[in-house]
Scaffold this motif. Structure first.
Motif, PDB file in Angstrom:
ATOM      1  N   LEU A  52       0.614  -1.238   0.166  1.00  0.00           N
ATOM      2  CA  LEU A  52      -0.078  -0.042  -0.101  1.00  0.00           C
ATOM      3  C   LEU A  52       0.972   1.258   0.051  1.00  0.00           C
ATOM      4  O   LEU A  52       0.457   2.293  -0.697  1.00  0.00           O
ATOM      5  CB  LEU A  52      -0.919  -0.031   1.103  1.00  0.00           C
ATOM      6  CG  LEU A  52      -2.125  -1.059   0.923  1.00  0.00           C
ATOM      7  CD1 LEU A  52      -2.927  -1.228   2.411  1.00  0.00           C
ATOM      8  CD2 LEU A  52      -2.941  -0.480  -0.104  1.00  0.00           C
ATOM      9  N   SER A  56      -1.682   3.536  -3.297  1.00  0.00           N
ATOM     10  CA  SER A  56      -2.801   3.333  -2.455  1.00  0.00           C
ATOM     11  C   SER A  56      -3.920   4.350  -3.227  1.00  0.00           C
ATOM     12  O   SER A  56      -3.463   5.419  -3.464  1.00  0.00           O
ATOM     13  CB  SER A  56      -2.719   3.513  -1.192  1.00  0.00           C
ATOM     14  OG  SER A  56      -3.533   3.928  -0.426  1.00  0.00           O
ATOM     15  N   PRO A  57      -5.031   3.866  -3.534  1.00  0.00           N
ATOM     16  CA  PRO A  57      -5.694   2.701  -3.126  1.00  0.00           C
ATOM     17  C   PRO A  57      -5.253   1.415  -3.960  1.00  0.00           C
ATOM     18  O   PRO A  57      -4.979   1.878  -5.335  1.00  0.00           O
ATOM     19  CB  PRO A  57      -7.010   2.895  -3.184  1.00  0.00           C
ATOM     20  CG  PRO A  57      -7.279   4.075  -4.029  1.00  0.00           C
ATOM     21  CD  PRO A  57      -5.888   4.808  -3.904  1.00  0.00           C
ATOM     22  N   LEU A  87      -5.764   1.468   7.464  1.00  0.00           N
ATOM     23  CA  LEU A  87      -6.472   1.266   6.091  1.00  0.00           C
ATOM     24  C   LEU A  87      -7.948   1.425   6.371  1.00  0.00           C
ATOM     25  O   LEU A  87      -8.348   1.156   7.351  1.00  0.00           O
ATOM     26  CB  LEU A  87      -5.932   0.226   5.293  1.00  0.00           C
ATOM     27  CG  LEU A  87      -5.984  -1.143   5.969  1.00  0.00           C
ATOM     28  CD1 LEU A  87      -7.406  -1.638   5.773  1.00  0.00           C
ATOM     29  CD2 LEU A  87      -5.112  -1.936   5.252  1.00  0.00           C
TER      30      LEU A  87
END
Length: 158
Positions: A52, A56-57, A87
């Motif tokens: 991540l 991210s995402p 997250l």
């Protein structure tokens, strides 16, 4: 196919790649444990966070492909990371089957602390970075070779 010389005892434990990889993996992961504990991360959760921090995402499927893991294996890890505030998981508005995972501000901030980990691991191993880079390249060749074997439908050549 040409014959290979596997030595006098091809089954000697110390000559087995699987044994060396298993012990090395277990020992290296153990070095990470005390470094990850203050961040409330396990090693598998750390791998998710590394993915991540790269981007991210991402979808759960993408994370699974990146980590070479089953999406079902990731589900409990993602739930735990969401519970500690690193997250968020959301269903895609365009495709409800797609679960998207993104970092929170707290998850992004954790990266600064995590950036210290590779340096500490190299120090604890006491192995030159160049040697570790060669080892990493060799292990990636092993991963690629075993992935090719997974794709082959036929038996291994004799």
């Amino acid at each position: 196919m040409s014959s290979m010389d596997l030595g006098e005892d091809p089954l000697a434990l110390e000559r087995q790649v699987c044994f060396a990889l298993s012990v090395a993996s277990r020992n290296v992961i153990a070095l990470y444990r005390p470094l990850l504990e203050p961040m409330r991360l396990t090693h598998p959760q750390y791998l998710v966070m590394l993915a991540l921090w790269e981007r991210s995402p991402r979808s759960v499927k993408d994370i699974a492909l990146t980590l070479r893991a089953e999406p079902a294996t990731l589900s409990p890890l993602l739930k735990r990371l969401e519970a500690i505030g690193y997250l968020t998981r959301r269903r895609s508005t365009s495709d409800e089957r797609l679960l998207t995972v993104g970092l929170t501000a707290r998850g992004r901030e954790l990266r600064a602390e995590a950036e210290k980990i590779p340096h500490r691991i190299v120090e604890r191993l006491g192995i030159e970075v160049s040697e570790l880079e060669r080892l990493n390249a060799a292990l990636n060749r092993v991963i690629a070779a075993t992935h090719r074997e997974d794709l082959d439908s036929g038996p291994l050549p004799e």
